[in-house]
Design an enzyme around this catalytic site. Structure first.
Site, PDB file in Angstrom:
ATOM      1  N   HIS A  40       4.858  -4.669   3.780  1.00  0.00           N
ATOM      2  CA  HIS A  40       3.999  -3.523   2.291  1.00  0.00           C
ATOM      3  C   HIS A  40       2.629  -2.979   3.081  1.00  0.00           C
ATOM      4  CE1 HIS A  40       6.957  -4.926  -1.121  1.00  0.00           C
ATOM      5  NE2 HIS A  40       7.796  -4.264  -0.511  1.00  0.00           N
ATOM      6  N   ASP A  53      11.315  -6.581  -5.264  1.00  0.00           N
ATOM      7  CA  ASP A  53      11.345  -5.836  -4.237  1.00  0.00           C
ATOM      8  C   ASP A  53      11.935  -6.767  -2.650  1.00  0.00           C
ATOM      9  OD1 ASP A  53      12.183  -4.063  -2.179  1.00  0.00           O
ATOM     10  OD2 ASP A  53      10.502  -3.804  -0.802  1.00  0.00           O
ATOM     11  N   SER A  86       5.701  -9.377   1.238  1.00  0.00           N
ATOM     12  CA  SER A  86       3.671  -8.609   0.934  1.00  0.00           C
ATOM     13  C   SER A  86       2.624  -9.279   0.899  1.00  0.00           C
ATOM     14  CB  SER A  86       4.542  -7.439  -0.771  1.00  0.00           C
ATOM     15  OG  SER A  86       3.746  -6.858  -1.385  1.00  0.00           O
TER      16      SER A  86
END
Length: 359
Positions: A207, A303, A181
């Site tokens: 992401h 995540d 991310s």
């Protein structure tokens, strides 16, 4: 301690809405809102902000040129506020490569309503950006309402069932799954070009908003020996191919006989993200088991932590990026805390390790 923010955008509406929205957060201080980088530089001589929210296309000096000046003079977390256009996506990726840490997208129309609707997300982006380690960003590039309970965080169960332990792995072909991310665009631009054309198929979740991932994949493809493309359902994950999850969609890996294929699908946010690393990792745990290598890299939040544990339990080799080389040591730390990580490595060592694996 509050986070000080400077907004730089030639749209009076965007400046007004962002200023009001960010000022409403008790831990954020808006130092000012400038219509272009020239005004911004004057303000920054008085006090340098902790975070800058920066438009790309502005008069007198464009945002990318200003960003590069900032990174040369005093590296500072910069969030790019970009339009949802193909041109905007390409320039924004250049900005991420130059050291920006995050993207906020804005439509061409109804910007006020859009920004107000995304208020919580934008406030959190500023908080996250303030935690970024800019020394790491520069090194990789060169080689109340806000405190209300968060929205329910769904798990990968909403997309596919957990591994049963009864799966049959009908091939010895290897596969690599990568999740990242904040800081991940720079990390991937460092890592993927190191991979030879003989490496196993690679599935990546970064992401990133929709409309940006296709341009990101094209950019990586120009840099890499492996073929890099935005994933589509039915794409084969074979040696020398890397698939990037489309923004706004989940990427799963499934079996088609003895082959691995991509399955791109809609679905709710998982671990507050779509695409979700947890979804990718679970799917790889199910279809590849011990034939997989899982890598979790720089990023905020958790995540991928559960999915990496599932990959680990299925027999995969699991690796987390170390704190020193991460822009934000969030996702790797959570994966380690969940007990799913076999090895912790620097970004450089991860690249070397993956480059030595043959498909």
């Amino acid at each position: 301690m509050s986070v000080s923010v400077l907004i730089v955008d030639d749209s009076a509406v965007v400046r007004e809405v962002l200023s009001q929205m960010l000022s409403s957060a008790p831990d954020i201080e808006v130092l000012g809102a400038a219509p272009d980088p020239i005004f911004a530089m004057t303000r920054m001589k008085q006090r340098w902000p902790d975070v800058i929210v920066l438009d790309i296309e502005m008069p007198r000096m464009d945002g990318l040129t200003f960003l590069r000046k900032i990174m040369d003079e005093r590296p500072t977390p910069v969030i790019i506020c970009s339009s949802l256009t193909e041109k905007g996506a390409r320039i924004t990726l250049d900005a991420l490569a130059a050291g920006a840490v995050a993207i906020i997208t804005k439509p061409a129309l109804n910007q006020r309503a859009f920004l107000l609707e995304a208020a919580k997300e934008l406030v959190q982006e500023v908080r996250d950006a303030a935690r970024a380690k800019m020394g790491v960003v520069k090194r990789i590039s060169q080689g109340a309402a806000e405190h209300a309970p968060p929205a329910p965080k769904l798990t990968a169960d909403v997309v596919l069932e957990a591994p049963s332990g009864l799966e049959k792995y009908r091939t010895t072909e290897k596969i690599i799954a990568i999740g990242t991310s904040t800081g991940g665009t720079q990390a991937l631009e460092y890592l993927l070009p190191k991979l030879p054309a003989t490496c196993p198929g690679v599935a990546v979740v970064q992401h990133m908003p929709e409309k940006f991932t296709a341009s990101f994949a094209e950019r990586l493809n120009r840099l890499c020996r492996v073929e890099v493309k935005e994933a589509q359902t039915g794409d084969r994950l074979i040696s020398g191919v890397a698939l990037i999850a489309p923004g706004g969609k989940h990427l799963l890996v499934k079996r088609n006989g003895a082959q691995y294929v991509a399955d791109v699908k809609d679905g709710p946010l998982v671990s507050r993200h779509r695409p979700s690393v947890d979804v990718l990792f679970r799917s790889v745990a199910v279809c590849a088991g011990g034939n997989a290598i899982g890598v979790i890299m720089t990023g905020m939040g958790d995540d991928g932590a559960r999915g990496m544990r599932e990959m680990h339990d299925a027999g995969a080799r699991t690796v987390a990026q170390d704190e020193e080389s991460c822009v934000v040591f969030g996702m790797p730390a959570e994966a380690i805390n969940h007990g799913g990580v076999d090895e912790v490595m620097s970004l450089e060592r991860i690249a070397h390790m993956l480059a030595g694996i043959r498909g």
